[in-house]
Motif scaffolding. Structure first.
Motif, mmCIF file in Angstrom:
data_model
loop_
_atom_site.group_PDB
_atom_site.id
_atom_site.type_symbol
_atom_site.label_atom_id
_atom_site.label_comp_id
_atom_site.label_asym_id
_atom_site.label_seq_id
_atom_site.Cartn_x
_atom_site.Cartn_y
_atom_site.Cartn_z
ATOM 1 N N ARG A 96 31.904 54.821 37.625
ATOM 2 C CA ARG A 96 32.371 55.179 36.281
ATOM 3 C C ARG A 96 33.768 54.661 35.962
ATOM 4 N NH1 ARG A 96 31.478 61.412 36.323
ATOM 5 N NH2 ARG A 96 31.989 61.005 38.476
ATOM 6 N N LEU A 97 34.407 53.992 36.892
ATOM 7 C CA LEU A 97 35.752 53.486 36.623
ATOM 8 C C LEU A 97 35.676 52.147 35.909
ATOM 9 C CD1 LEU A 97 37.618 54.256 39.963
ATOM 10 C CD2 LEU A 97 37.852 55.435 37.790
ATOM 11 N N PRO A 98 36.558 51.919 34.950
ATOM 12 C CA PRO A 98 36.579 50.605 34.295
ATOM 13 C C PRO A 98 37.011 49.525 35.291
ATOM 14 C CG PRO A 98 38.356 52.023 33.480
ATOM 15 C CD PRO A 98 37.535 52.840 34.420
ATOM 16 N N ASP A 99 36.700 48.299 34.989
ATOM 17 C CA ASP A 99 36.984 47.182 35.903
ATOM 18 C C ASP A 99 38.467 46.970 36.158
ATOM 19 O OD1 ASP A 99 34.299 46.684 36.149
ATOM 20 O OD2 ASP A 99 34.266 45.141 34.584
ATOM 21 N N TYR A 100 39.314 47.412 35.267
ATOM 22 C CA TYR A 100 40.738 47.114 35.397
ATOM 23 C C TYR A 100 41.504 48.113 36.270
ATOM 24 C CZ TYR A 100 41.034 50.545 31.613
ATOM 25 O OH TYR A 100 40.902 51.681 30.852
ATOM 26 N N GLN A 108 44.129 52.847 43.109
ATOM 27 C CA GLN A 108 45.239 52.909 42.168
ATOM 28 C C GLN A 108 45.384 54.321 41.591
ATOM 29 O OE1 GLN A 108 43.748 49.625 39.803
ATOM 30 N NE2 GLN A 108 45.605 48.469 40.234
ATOM 31 N N ILE A 109 44.282 54.926 41.212
ATOM 32 C CA ILE A 109 44.330 56.285 40.657
ATOM 33 C C ILE A 109 44.822 57.266 41.715
ATOM 34 C CG2 ILE A 109 42.944 58.188 39.756
ATOM 35 C CD1 ILE A 109 41.144 56.037 38.461
ATOM 36 N N GLY A 110 44.274 57.176 42.926
ATOM 37 C CA GLY A 110 44.681 58.070 44.004
ATOM 38 C C GLY A 110 46.156 57.933 44.334
#
Length: 86
Positions: free
Chosen positions: A30-34, A39-41
């Motif tokens: 569900r994460l966008p490609d960019y 990175q989120i973690g």
């Protein structure tokens, strides 16, 4: 006794990696490609790493640099620099 610098670094890295894994599991497909789960973690972990290193020399510089870090190697390299100063 408080943990050694080596133990503290290992605990920080384990927490960071587990957080990134959790983000990956929760957002699978569900994460966008960019943006990646890492990175989120890493962005979520920024507030925690400061608490692990509270009261240590070099923490102020780490705080300034954290806003630009969004990979495990970058954060751990910065953590290692702080731990070497103490």
């Amino acid at each position: 006794t408080p943990p050694s610098a080596q133990e503290r670094g290992a605990i920080i890295e384990e927490h960071l990696r587990r957080l990134c894994d959790l983000v990956d599991i929760e957002n699978q497909g569900r994460l966008p490609d960019y943006i990646t789960a890492e990175q989120i973690g890493c962005r979520q972990f920024r507030r925690h790493v400061v608490k692990y290193l509270a009261g240590m020399r070099g923490l102020g510089e780490l705080r300034k640099d954290l806003s630009e870090m969004d990979s495990i190697p970058d954060i751990m390299a910065a953590v290692d620099r702080v731990l070497r100063l103490n």
